[in-house]
Design a protein around this motif. Structure first.
Motif, mmCIF file in Angstrom:
data_model
loop_
_atom_site.group_PDB
_atom_site.id
_atom_site.type_symbol
_atom_site.label_atom_id
_atom_site.label_comp_id
_atom_site.label_asym_id
_atom_site.label_seq_id
_atom_site.Cartn_x
_atom_site.Cartn_y
_atom_site.Cartn_z
ATOM 1 N N ASP A 1 0.641 -0.841 -0.229
ATOM 2 C CA ASP A 1 0.351 -0.154 -0.127
ATOM 3 C C ASP A 1 0.601 1.167 0.068
ATOM 4 O OD1 ASP A 1 0.533 0.609 2.249
ATOM 5 O OD2 ASP A 1 -0.571 -0.326 3.364
ATOM 6 N N SER A 2 0.016 2.571 -0.055
ATOM 7 C CA SER A 2 1.118 3.591 -0.010
ATOM 8 C C SER A 2 1.756 3.779 1.253
ATOM 9 C CB SER A 2 -0.433 4.997 -0.080
ATOM 10 O OG SER A 2 -0.590 5.066 1.348
ATOM 11 N N GLN A 3 2.148 3.121 2.768
ATOM 12 C CA GLN A 3 2.621 3.209 3.411
ATOM 13 C C GLN A 3 4.578 2.698 3.422
ATOM 14 O OE1 GLN A 3 -0.492 3.667 5.474
ATOM 15 N NE2 GLN A 3 -0.246 5.172 5.164
ATOM 16 N N GLY A 4 3.865 0.661 2.323
ATOM 17 C CA GLY A 4 4.379 -0.597 1.812
ATOM 18 C C GLY A 4 4.386 -1.096 2.977
ATOM 19 N N ASN A 5 3.362 -0.926 3.356
ATOM 20 C CA ASN A 5 2.565 -2.112 4.122
ATOM 21 C C ASN A 5 1.544 -3.126 3.387
ATOM 22 O OD1 ASN A 5 2.905 -1.507 6.572
ATOM 23 N ND2 ASN A 5 1.172 -0.104 6.505
ATOM 24 N N ILE A 6 2.027 -4.912 3.648
ATOM 25 C CA ILE A 6 1.501 -5.740 2.923
ATOM 26 C C ILE A 6 0.199 -5.945 3.341
ATOM 27 C CG2 ILE A 6 1.875 -8.281 1.183
ATOM 28 C CD1 ILE A 6 4.787 -8.512 2.278
ATOM 29 N N ILE A 7 -1.108 -5.667 2.901
ATOM 30 C CA ILE A 7 -2.148 -5.374 3.455
ATOM 31 C C ILE A 7 -2.574 -6.810 2.392
ATOM 32 C CG2 ILE A 7 -5.076 -5.036 3.522
ATOM 33 C CD1 ILE A 7 -2.191 -3.151 4.651
ATOM 34 N N VAL A 8 -3.177 -7.973 3.721
ATOM 35 C CA VAL A 8 -3.665 -9.231 3.064
ATOM 36 C C VAL A 8 -5.525 -9.627 4.501
ATOM 37 C CG1 VAL A 8 -1.928 -10.195 3.136
ATOM 38 C CG2 VAL A 8 -3.169 -10.328 5.554
ATOM 39 N N SER A 9 -6.359 -10.557 3.247
ATOM 40 C CA SER A 9 -7.820 -10.114 4.328
ATOM 41 C C SER A 9 -8.170 -12.580 4.874
ATOM 42 C CB SER A 9 -8.672 -10.597 3.183
ATOM 43 O OG SER A 9 -9.284 -10.761 3.878
ATOM 44 N N TYR A 10 -8.021 -12.084 6.409
ATOM 45 C CA TYR A 10 -8.411 -13.601 6.450
ATOM 46 C C TYR A 10 -9.993 -14.151 5.424
ATOM 47 C CZ TYR A 10 -9.178 -17.902 9.501
ATOM 48 O OH TYR A 10 -9.580 -18.256 10.401
ATOM 49 N N THR A 11 -10.487 -12.981 6.279
ATOM 50 C CA THR A 11 -12.495 -13.647 5.644
ATOM 51 C C THR A 11 -12.367 -14.277 4.042
ATOM 52 O OG1 THR A 11 -12.995 -11.188 5.604
ATOM 53 C CG2 THR A 11 -13.088 -12.445 7.199
ATOM 54 N N LYS A 12 -11.504 -13.002 3.530
ATOM 55 C CA LYS A 12 -11.557 -13.212 1.921
ATOM 56 C C LYS A 12 -10.701 -14.987 1.208
ATOM 57 C CE LYS A 12 -11.589 -9.034 -0.346
ATOM 58 N NZ LYS A 12 -11.034 -7.764 -0.891
ATOM 59 N N ALA A 13 -9.515 -15.209 2.612
ATOM 60 C CA ALA A 13 -9.326 -16.508 1.906
ATOM 61 C C ALA A 13 -10.020 -18.002 2.521
ATOM 62 C CB ALA A 13 -7.938 -16.800 3.076
ATOM 63 N N LEU A 14 -11.263 -17.448 3.548
ATOM 64 C CA LEU A 14 -11.695 -18.723 3.886
ATOM 65 C C LEU A 14 -12.685 -18.806 2.390
ATOM 66 C CD1 LEU A 14 -12.424 -17.940 7.199
ATOM 67 C CD2 LEU A 14 -11.606 -19.325 6.663
#
Length: 159
Positions: free
Chosen positions: A93-106
């Protein structure tokens, strides 16, 4: 686009790219891509986020608003030391973080299971969570499934 991808797309020589690939591989790091599903270990939790080690340059973040929407079982799965499957939403993202989702994986897992059931023409037994004029709504893991009235036996017609 992350820093590594920018370097690969720039005018960097082939030798430099080989060195970057070697460094990435020697440290066991691999840059995630959007839409990828990975397993990772929960390394820290707070009210605002959960940090997950997915083998990238930094820990991935599950945001707090997603955690708030989880039931107790889902929240328990996100405790330090547990292995979880996550869906990469944004590799940087704009701050260099990797954004992930637990619910989308489910949800991704549930879609695969639903497709498998359809391919096998197998029966799914689930709880009816609602209905409308057209049929019934059932829970299929994290997903909502719809059963048209035309697929119901006359004894269970909901008109």
């Amino acid at each position: 686009m992350n820093d590594f991808e920018e370097l690969k797309n720039s005018d960097v020589s082939g030798d430099a790219l080989l060195m970057m690939d070697a460094l990435e591989n020697s440290f066991g790091l691999s840059m995630p891509t959007a839409g990828e599903v990975r397993d990772g270990e929960v390394v820290a939790t707070s009210k605002n986020e959960v940090l997950v080690d997915i083998g990238a340059k930094s820990e991935a973040i599950i945001r707090g608003n997603e955690i708030d929407d989880l039931d107790d079982t889902g929240k328990e799965a996100l405790t330090v030391g547990k292995t979880v499957r996550v869906f990469v939403v944004d590799p940087e993202d704009s701050q260099g973080n990797i954004i992930v989702s637990y619910t989308k994986a489910l949800e991704e897992k549930d879609w695969i299971e639903a497709a498998d059931l359809m391919d096998k023409q197998d029966v799914y037994e689930g709880k009816v969570i609602g209905f409308n004029r057209g049929g019934l709504i059932v829970r299929v893991g994290q997903l909502r499934g719809f059963i048209p009235t035309s697929q119901l036996s006359p004894a269970r017609n909901v008109r």
